[in-house]
Design a protein around this motif. Sequence first.
Motif, PDB file in Angstrom:
ATOM      1  N   GLU A 117      16.918  -4.166   4.310  1.00  0.00           N
ATOM      2  CA  GLU A 117      18.101  -3.626   3.651  1.00  0.00           C
ATOM      3  C   GLU A 117      17.740  -2.633   2.543  1.00  0.00           C
ATOM      4  OE1 GLU A 117      20.145  -7.086   2.338  1.00  0.00           O
ATOM      5  OE2 GLU A 117      20.492  -7.843   4.371  1.00  0.00           O
ATOM      6  N   VAL A 118      16.568  -2.753   1.977  1.00  0.00           N
ATOM      7  CA  VAL A 118      16.010  -1.760   1.061  1.00  0.00           C
ATOM      8  C   VAL A 118      14.876  -1.086   1.817  1.00  0.00           C
ATOM      9  CG1 VAL A 118      14.723  -1.408  -1.080  1.00  0.00           C
ATOM     10  CG2 VAL A 118      16.659  -2.992  -1.040  1.00  0.00           C
ATOM     11  N   SER A 119      15.028   0.202   2.098  1.00  0.00           N
ATOM     12  CA  SER A 119      14.125   0.849   3.055  1.00  0.00           C
ATOM     13  C   SER A 119      13.297   1.991   2.495  1.00  0.00           C
ATOM     14  CB  SER A 119      14.927   1.352   4.258  1.00  0.00           C
ATOM     15  OG  SER A 119      15.943   2.255   3.829  1.00  0.00           O
ATOM     16  N   SER A 120      13.444   2.290   1.198  1.00  0.00           N
ATOM     17  CA  SER A 120      12.679   3.368   0.578  1.00  0.00           C
ATOM     18  C   SER A 120      12.106   2.875  -0.747  1.00  0.00           C
ATOM     19  CB  SER A 120      13.569   4.590   0.351  1.00  0.00           C
ATOM     20  OG  SER A 120      12.878   5.587  -0.370  1.00  0.00           O
ATOM     21  N   TRP A 121      10.903   3.340  -1.074  1.00  0.00           N
ATOM     22  CA  TRP A 121      10.248   2.843  -2.284  1.00  0.00           C
ATOM     23  C   TRP A 121      10.896   3.340  -3.575  1.00  0.00           C
ATOM     24  CZ3 TRP A 121       7.369  -1.239  -2.674  1.00  0.00           C
ATOM     25  CH2 TRP A 121       6.708  -1.711  -1.528  1.00  0.00           C
ATOM     26  N   ASP A 122      11.752   4.363  -3.479  1.00  0.00           N
ATOM     27  CA  ASP A 122      12.449   4.809  -4.689  1.00  0.00           C
ATOM     28  C   ASP A 122      13.880   4.285  -4.754  1.00  0.00           C
ATOM     29  OD1 ASP A 122      13.540   6.317  -2.675  1.00  0.00           O
ATOM     30  OD2 ASP A 122      13.331   8.253  -3.683  1.00  0.00           O
ATOM     31  N   MET A 179       8.407   3.678 -14.146  1.00  0.00           N
ATOM     32  CA  MET A 179       7.503   4.045 -13.067  1.00  0.00           C
ATOM     33  C   MET A 179       8.131   5.144 -12.207  1.00  0.00           C
ATOM     34  SD  MET A 179       5.742   1.548 -10.202  1.00  0.00           S
ATOM     35  CE  MET A 179       5.090   0.467 -11.497  1.00  0.00           C
ATOM     36  N   GLU A 180       7.330   6.144 -11.852  1.00  0.00           N
ATOM     37  CA  GLU A 180       7.790   7.197 -10.948  1.00  0.00           C
ATOM     38  C   GLU A 180       7.543   6.727  -9.515  1.00  0.00           C
ATOM     39  OE1 GLU A 180       6.999  11.946 -10.027  1.00  0.00           O
ATOM     40  OE2 GLU A 180       6.377  11.066 -11.939  1.00  0.00           O
ATOM     41  N   LEU A 181       8.610   6.473  -8.804  1.00  0.00           N
ATOM     42  CA  LEU A 181       8.505   5.887  -7.467  1.00  0.00           C
ATOM     43  C   LEU A 181       8.654   6.952  -6.396  1.00  0.00           C
ATOM     44  CD1 LEU A 181      10.811   2.801  -8.122  1.00  0.00           C
ATOM     45  CD2 LEU A 181       8.310   2.775  -7.952  1.00  0.00           C
ATOM     46  N   PRO A 182       7.790   6.949  -5.376  1.00  0.00           N
ATOM     47  CA  PRO A 182       7.895   7.936  -4.299  1.00  0.00           C
ATOM     48  C   PRO A 182       9.013   7.571  -3.317  1.00  0.00           C
ATOM     49  CG  PRO A 182       6.097   6.432  -3.844  1.00  0.00           C
ATOM     50  CD  PRO A 182       6.640   6.054  -5.200  1.00  0.00           C
ATOM     51  N   SER A 183       9.459   8.549  -2.540  1.00  0.00           N
ATOM     52  CA  SER A 183      10.527   8.315  -1.558  1.00  0.00           C
ATOM     53  C   SER A 183       9.972   7.835  -0.211  1.00  0.00           C
ATOM     54  CB  SER A 183      11.327   9.600  -1.351  1.00  0.00           C
ATOM     55  OG  SER A 183      10.482  10.643  -0.881  1.00  0.00           O
ATOM     56  N   THR A 184       8.753   7.366  -0.211  1.00  0.00           N
ATOM     57  CA  THR A 184       8.103   6.893   1.022  1.00  0.00           C
ATOM     58  C   THR A 184       8.920   5.783   1.677  1.00  0.00           C
ATOM     59  OG1 THR A 184       6.000   7.309  -0.094  1.00  0.00           O
ATOM     60  CG2 THR A 184       5.914   6.024   1.952  1.00  0.00           C
ATOM     61  N   ASN A 213       0.859  -1.180   0.000  1.00  0.00           N
ATOM     62  CA  ASN A 213       0.000   0.000   0.000  1.00  0.00           C
ATOM     63  C   ASN A 213       0.896   1.231   0.000  1.00  0.00           C
ATOM     64  OD1 ASN A 213      -2.001   1.965   0.419  1.00  0.00           O
ATOM     65  ND2 ASN A 213      -1.970   1.659   2.640  1.00  0.00           N
ATOM     66  N   VAL A 214       1.070   1.846  -1.169  1.00  0.00           N
ATOM     67  CA  VAL A 214       1.950   3.003  -1.302  1.00  0.00           C
ATOM     68  C   VAL A 214       1.224   4.072  -2.118  1.00  0.00           C
ATOM     69  CG1 VAL A 214       4.201   3.858  -2.048  1.00  0.00           C
ATOM     70  CG2 VAL A 214       3.963   1.489  -1.294  1.00  0.00           C
ATOM     71  N   GLU A 215       0.999   5.221  -1.490  1.00  0.00           N
ATOM     72  CA  GLU A 215       0.390   6.317  -2.220  1.00  0.00           C
ATOM     73  C   GLU A 215       1.320   6.723  -3.358  1.00  0.00           C
ATOM     74  OE1 GLU A 215      -1.400  10.828  -1.418  1.00  0.00           O
ATOM     75  OE2 GLU A 215      -0.836   9.520   0.269  1.00  0.00           O
ATOM     76  N   GLY A 216       0.785   6.746  -4.570  1.00  0.00           N
ATOM     77  CA  GLY A 216       1.596   7.079  -5.736  1.00  0.00           C
ATOM     78  C   GLY A 216       1.954   5.875  -6.580  1.00  0.00           C
ATOM     79  N   GLY A 264       3.038   3.062   2.621  1.00  0.00           N
ATOM     80  CA  GLY A 264       4.403   2.555   2.529  1.00  0.00           C
ATOM     81  C   GLY A 264       4.571   1.122   2.984  1.00  0.00           C
ATOM     82  N   ALA A 265       3.474   0.494   3.417  1.00  0.00           N
ATOM     83  CA  ALA A 265       3.569  -0.856   3.986  1.00  0.00           C
ATOM     84  C   ALA A 265       3.602  -1.925   2.905  1.00  0.00           C
ATOM     85  CB  ALA A 265       2.406  -1.118   4.928  1.00  0.00           C
ATOM     86  N   ILE A 266       4.282  -3.035   3.238  1.00  0.00           N
ATOM     87  CA  ILE A 266       4.337  -4.216   2.376  1.00  0.00           C
ATOM     88  C   ILE A 266       4.203  -5.442   3.259  1.00  0.00           C
ATOM     89  CG2 ILE A 266       6.868  -4.370   2.462  1.00  0.00           C
ATOM     90  CD1 ILE A 266       6.747  -5.327  -0.495  1.00  0.00           C
ATOM     91  N   THR A 267       3.507  -6.449   2.770  1.00  0.00           N
ATOM     92  CA  THR A 267       3.318  -7.678   3.527  1.00  0.00           C
ATOM     93  C   THR A 267       3.220  -8.855   2.576  1.00  0.00           C
ATOM     94  OG1 THR A 267       2.041  -8.656   5.376  1.00  0.00           O
ATOM     95  CG2 THR A 267       0.769  -7.647   3.589  1.00  0.00           C
ATOM     96  N   TYR A 268       2.924 -10.017   3.125  1.00  0.00           N
ATOM     97  CA  TYR A 268       2.698 -11.241   2.357  1.00  0.00           C
ATOM     98  C   TYR A 268       1.450 -11.885   2.928  1.00  0.00           C
ATOM     99  CZ  TYR A 268       4.787 -13.035   6.616  1.00  0.00           C
ATOM    100  OH  TYR A 268       5.047 -13.291   7.943  1.00  0.00           O
ATOM    101  N   ALA A 269       0.601 -12.426   2.071  1.00  0.00           N
ATOM    102  CA  ALA A 269      -0.647 -13.014   2.548  1.00  0.00           C
ATOM    103  C   ALA A 269      -1.240 -13.904   1.474  1.00  0.00           C
ATOM    104  CB  ALA A 269      -1.655 -11.925   2.928  1.00  0.00           C
TER     105      ALA A 269
END
Length: 370
Positions: A158-163, A174-179, A136-139, A239-244
């Motif tokens: 280890e990867v902590s930002s969406w951009d 894709m234009e990725l936000p810095s969230t 769930n990431v705005e943008g 900015g959240a990511i999960t698995y389900a």
Amino acid sequence: MKSFGRAAAILSVSTLALVGCGESNNPDAGGDTDSGENGASSDVAGTLVGGGASSQEAAMTAWTDGFTSVAPEAQVNYASVGSGGGRDGFLGGEYDFAGSDAAMSDEEWESTQEICGPEGAFHIPSYISPVAVAFNVEGIDETLNLDADTIASIFAGEVSSWDDEAIAEHNPDMELPSTPISVVHRADDSGTTENFVDYLATASDVWDYEVSGEWPGEIAAESAQQTSGVVGLTSETDGAITYADASQIGDLNTVAVQVGEEYVEYSPEAASQAVASSSPIEGQASNNMAYELDRRTEESGAYPVVLVSYHIFCNEYPDQETADLALAFGEYVISEDGQATAEAAAGNAPISDDLRDGAMESLSAITVSE
């Protein structure tokens, strides 16, 4: 042999028999029913108690309702306590069967010999499901492409930002936000976690944590109980990511996983394709149907972040009533009607005809301890 407890009401049982077959301690019992079509006998009665994978919740509601419609005197009570809780409850005699998104370990299976006789317990595949990597990431309002190393790096923190460049490399247009990325994982012992971590450990070269149903404690992340919990928290957190289990992710966006030279989105068909290239687990009961999944498959169209959700039954039950109910419900679940009912309710991939035939044979071994 330990007796099986009852978490629900005391059985009120009439004569328990399967139409067109003898008692369930006849090894050929399963083969004489009409299970391929509806999977149950209207003469079966009483209450069967199970517990386990919360990912099965939608399918289980469909199965229990469908089973009662063809066996009006029978009832199945199921507690969504997570795969680990289901296996623990089964081993402790609380449940007559367990739902699990991961196979029992050899140690767990050896423990079932105390309650299930010399052959212990066995797995039958109840359905196949993709595990969605959902975010769930705005943008970002479309599917992201990622490889196993990048997914593993995200969930390891280890990867902590969406951009981050690792994400951008797979999504150049894709234009990725810095969230900031917020990882959400299961707080309970979960078969979904075990399958997802197994994918990270097997398919990537960067995941160094133990494969387990419990999330690695050394990784700082948010957590929630059961499938509904992680989906809910991710849906509320930018900015959240999960698995389900993919059938329960709601409106969350998802990741297409790199397989060979292509990116594969989750689907029941793609999940089934990944399972088709996998091998059976050996060394447990002779009628066991658990699988060692091929996470590194490069087969075109296969989605390797997949789980086979199992029902775990005893080969021997302490009384005829429970044995008959376990056999009849197991047959209903794998029947064409049972699989179609679950697919409509939960979107899982139905098992193949070959898996159904094998599961019917496995279930026919259910007997009563002497």
